[in-house]
Design a protein around this motif. Structure first.
Motif, PDB file in Angstrom:
ATOM      1  N   THR A  28      -2.390 -13.577  12.508  1.00 24.75           N
ATOM      2  CA  THR A  28      -1.418 -12.978  13.175  1.00 24.75           C
ATOM      3  C   THR A  28      -0.350 -12.178  12.220  1.00 24.75           C
ATOM      4  O   THR A  28       0.002 -11.192  12.790  1.00 24.75           O
ATOM      5  CB  THR A  28      -0.432 -14.372  13.806  1.00 24.75           C
ATOM      6  OG1 THR A  28      -1.373 -14.973  14.882  1.00 24.75           O
ATOM      7  CG2 THR A  28       0.758 -13.702  14.438  1.00 24.75           C
ATOM      8  N   LEU A  29      -0.205 -12.756  11.019  1.00 16.19           N
ATOM      9  CA  LEU A  29       0.747 -11.943   9.969  1.00 16.19           C
ATOM     10  C   LEU A  29       0.070 -10.609   9.639  1.00 16.19           C
ATOM     11  O   LEU A  29       0.797  -9.788   9.809  1.00 16.19           O
ATOM     12  CB  LEU A  29       1.012 -12.792   8.766  1.00 16.19           C
ATOM     13  CG  LEU A  29       1.776 -11.942   7.882  1.00 16.19           C
ATOM     14  CD1 LEU A  29       3.404 -11.664   8.327  1.00 16.19           C
ATOM     15  CD2 LEU A  29       1.807 -12.817   6.584  1.00 16.19           C
ATOM     16  N   ILE A  30      -1.344 -10.593   9.564  1.00 14.96           N
ATOM     17  CA  ILE A  30      -1.927  -9.591   9.306  1.00 14.96           C
ATOM     18  C   ILE A  30      -1.890  -8.219  10.477  1.00 14.96           C
ATOM     19  O   ILE A  30      -1.819  -7.284  10.280  1.00 14.96           O
ATOM     20  CB  ILE A  30      -3.589  -9.509   8.948  1.00 14.96           C
ATOM     21  CG1 ILE A  30      -3.541 -10.183   7.445  1.00 14.96           C
ATOM     22  CG2 ILE A  30      -4.213  -8.148   8.942  1.00 14.96           C
ATOM     23  CD1 ILE A  30      -4.710 -10.736   7.030  1.00 14.96           C
ATOM     24  N   GLU A  31      -1.912  -8.670  11.687  1.00 14.93           N
ATOM     25  CA  GLU A  31      -1.679  -8.109  12.823  1.00 14.93           C
ATOM     26  C   GLU A  31      -0.297  -7.577  12.864  1.00 14.93           C
ATOM     27  O   GLU A  31      -0.231  -6.140  13.249  1.00 14.93           O
ATOM     28  CB  GLU A  31      -1.871  -9.089  14.194  1.00 14.93           C
ATOM     29  CG  GLU A  31      -3.513  -9.021  14.418  1.00 14.93           C
ATOM     30  CD  GLU A  31      -3.588 -10.004  15.737  1.00 14.93           C
ATOM     31  OE1 GLU A  31      -4.342  -9.283  16.830  1.00 14.93           O
ATOM     32  OE2 GLU A  31      -3.140 -10.951  15.976  1.00 14.93           O
ATOM     33  N   THR A  32       0.576  -8.306  12.510  1.00 11.90           N
ATOM     34  CA  THR A  32       2.277  -7.824  12.592  1.00 11.90           C
ATOM     35  C   THR A  32       2.071  -6.659  11.319  1.00 11.90           C
ATOM     36  O   THR A  32       2.683  -5.641  11.804  1.00 11.90           O
ATOM     37  CB  THR A  32       2.944  -8.953  12.241  1.00 11.90           C
ATOM     38  OG1 THR A  32       2.935  -9.777  13.275  1.00 11.90           O
ATOM     39  CG2 THR A  32       4.402  -8.448  12.113  1.00 11.90           C
ATOM     40  N   ASN A  33       1.492  -6.939  10.507  1.00  9.33           N
ATOM     41  CA  ASN A  33       1.655  -5.815   9.173  1.00  9.33           C
ATOM     42  C   ASN A  33       0.875  -4.569   9.670  1.00  9.33           C
ATOM     43  O   ASN A  33       1.335  -3.529   9.107  1.00  9.33           O
ATOM     44  CB  ASN A  33       0.864  -6.584   8.016  1.00  9.33           C
ATOM     45  CG  ASN A  33       1.798  -7.546   7.274  1.00  9.33           C
ATOM     46  OD1 ASN A  33       2.764  -7.562   7.449  1.00  9.33           O
ATOM     47  ND2 ASN A  33       1.289  -8.144   6.306  1.00  9.33           N
ATOM     48  N   ASN A  34      -0.317  -4.690  10.377  1.00  9.14           N
ATOM     49  CA  ASN A  34      -1.029  -3.516  10.914  1.00  9.14           C
ATOM     50  C   ASN A  34      -0.033  -2.681  11.874  1.00  9.14           C
ATOM     51  O   ASN A  34      -0.073  -1.485  11.540  1.00  9.14           O
ATOM     52  CB  ASN A  34      -2.230  -3.823  11.505  1.00  9.14           C
ATOM     53  CG  ASN A  34      -3.197  -4.358  10.653  1.00  9.14           C
ATOM     54  OD1 ASN A  34      -3.250  -4.154   9.382  1.00  9.14           O
ATOM     55  ND2 ASN A  34      -4.132  -4.868  11.402  1.00  9.14           N
ATOM     56  N   GLY A  91       3.355  -7.165   2.807  1.00 10.07           N
ATOM     57  CA  GLY A  91       3.116  -6.221   3.694  1.00 10.07           C
ATOM     58  C   GLY A  91       2.682  -5.087   3.044  1.00 10.07           C
ATOM     59  O   GLY A  91       2.886  -4.616   2.020  1.00 10.07           O
ATOM     60  N   PRO A  92       1.878  -4.066   3.896  1.00  4.03           N
ATOM     61  CA  PRO A  92       1.481  -2.794   3.295  1.00  4.03           C
ATOM     62  C   PRO A  92       2.580  -1.777   3.319  1.00  4.03           C
ATOM     63  O   PRO A  92       2.276  -0.693   2.324  1.00  4.03           O
ATOM     64  CB  PRO A  92       0.436  -2.390   4.213  1.00  4.03           C
ATOM     65  CG  PRO A  92       1.161  -2.877   5.555  1.00  4.03           C
ATOM     66  CD  PRO A  92       1.479  -4.246   5.334  1.00  4.03           C
ATOM     67  N   VAL A  93       3.622  -1.966   3.714  1.00  6.77           N
ATOM     68  CA  VAL A  93       4.864  -0.950   3.783  1.00  6.77           C
ATOM     69  C   VAL A  93       6.037  -1.442   3.323  1.00  6.77           C
ATOM     70  O   VAL A  93       6.612  -2.322   3.812  1.00  6.77           O
ATOM     71  CB  VAL A  93       4.876  -0.493   5.336  1.00  6.77           C
ATOM     72  CG1 VAL A  93       5.962   0.647   5.183  1.00  6.77           C
ATOM     73  CG2 VAL A  93       3.582   0.271   5.749  1.00  6.77           C
ATOM     74  N   LYS A 101      -6.142  -6.603   3.126  1.00  9.09           N
ATOM     75  CA  LYS A 101      -5.157  -7.121   4.133  1.00  9.09           C
ATOM     76  C   LYS A 101      -4.683  -8.544   3.599  1.00  9.09           C
ATOM     77  O   LYS A 101      -3.279  -8.746   3.676  1.00  9.09           O
ATOM     78  CB  LYS A 101      -5.733  -7.218   5.410  1.00  9.09           C
ATOM     79  CG  LYS A 101      -6.134  -5.842   5.809  1.00  9.09           C
ATOM     80  CD  LYS A 101      -5.081  -5.114   6.126  1.00  9.09           C
ATOM     81  CE  LYS A 101      -5.527  -3.567   6.724  1.00  9.09           C
ATOM     82  NZ  LYS A 101      -4.425  -2.661   7.024  1.00  9.09           N
ATOM     83  N   VAL A 102      -5.341  -9.363   3.118  1.00 12.87           N
ATOM     84  CA  VAL A 102      -4.785 -10.776   2.669  1.00 12.87           C
ATOM     85  C   VAL A 102      -3.900 -10.635   1.548  1.00 12.87           C
ATOM     86  O   VAL A 102      -2.841 -11.198   1.556  1.00 12.87           O
ATOM     87  CB  VAL A 102      -6.196 -11.759   2.271  1.00 12.87           C
ATOM     88  CG1 VAL A 102      -5.519 -13.077   1.774  1.00 12.87           C
ATOM     89  CG2 VAL A 102      -6.938 -11.983   3.886  1.00 12.87           C
TER      90      VAL A 102
END
Length: 287
Positions: free
Chosen positions: A225-231, A68-70, A60-61
């Motif tokens: 917070t950024l990881i939450e948004t990416n999720n 981002g993942p997408v 995730k980091v």
């Protein structure tokens, strides 16, 4: 890239503020405090996390640093691919999809969309939910429940790395205080060495507190917070696929199935319906 820019802004602000105040950034360089604070934080993370979650945190980091993942084009790609699959099934029957399901790496459709076939989880999600439809092992009204259950599983998996990072971020200031207390203990043993030595050691101890607060509010919490948004973005990607499959399983026309998929996206991500229809039809006519 944007994450790196943010980190640079944070560090640059510290450097600029110290310089304006007549200080030198080297006054913050106390390797013992860095080792203590970062070492304890790493240990806390290891204690709190199963190995699978530690791996997920690293993934995730890295995804956050890569944007981002997408990828931006992934939403457009998956809608085009779904449309091609649905049109093929409508024209040649569901069995025409079997060769694509059996060998996605060699699929003439999947190979056009690297944003999809280079994402193993997305490939698994689509094909695991499409295969029962093609094989006739599931009723159309059951597809939505099956897709929803898998999306909920993905959501639960996403929560674990975020929870651990939030815990570490919340712990950072307290860990900084622990490092500062250790520094003061060392300082008490050096009182006889004079005011200059004591002052240096107190400054080193206070650096621990500074690092704890900075680490929490300048780096870990914003990154979490950024990881939450990416999720959330990743979940919308899977909802898009799921909505399209539900529409397809219930007998909607390929274009309407893709329209159902499009509705899963935010307005900032969603192409206009008329524009999408034109592009999909142009794609098929160009084949």
């Amino acid at each position: 890239m944007i994450v790196i820019i943010g980190f640079i802004v944070v560090l640059g602000s510290i450097y600029t503020g110290l310089s304006i105040g007549g200080g030198n950034v080297l006054v913050l360089w106390h390797i013992s405090e860095f080792i203590t604070v970062l070492g304890i934080c790493l240990g806390v993370m290891i204690i709190a996390s199963p190995l699978s979650v530690l791996k997920a945190i690293m993934v995730k980091v890295l995804q956050a640093f890569r944007g981002g993942p997408v990828p931006k084009r992934a939403f457009d790609d998956i809608m085009k691919m779904l449309y091609q699959f649905f049109m093929l099934a409508r024209k040649d029957g569901l069995l025409a999809l079997e060769e694509h399901l059996a060998n996605p790496e060699e699929s003439s459709i999947c190979s056009k969309y690297p944003s999809f076939y280079k994402n193993p989880r997305a490939v698994q999600f689509l094909f695991d939910n499409l295969r029962p439809i093609v094989d006739g092992r599931i009723k159309p009204e059951q597809v939505q429940g099956m897709v929803h259950a898998e999306i909920e599983t993905i959501r639960e998996e996403q929560k674990k790395p975020v929870h651990i990072l939030q815990m570490v971020g919340d712990s950072f200031p307290g860990i900084g205080i622990c490092a500062a207390v250790l520094g003061i203990i060392l300082t008490m043993g050096s009182v006889a060495e004079g005011a200059e030595t004591v002052g240096h050691k107190v400054a080193a101890a206070l650096t621990g507190t500074f690092l704890g607060v900075l680490g929490a509010y300048g780096f870990i919490n914003p990154l979490t917070t950024l990881i939450e948004t990416n999720n959330e973005t990743e979940l919308r990607y899977y909802r898009l696929i799921g909505n399209g499959l539900v529409g397809f399983a219930n007998g909607l026309a390929p274009l309407m199935s893709v329209e159902m998929a499009r509705r899963a996206l935010l307005s900032s991500e969603r192409p206009e319906a008329d524009d999408l229809e034109v592009r999909l039809k142009e794609m098929m006519s160009a084949r």
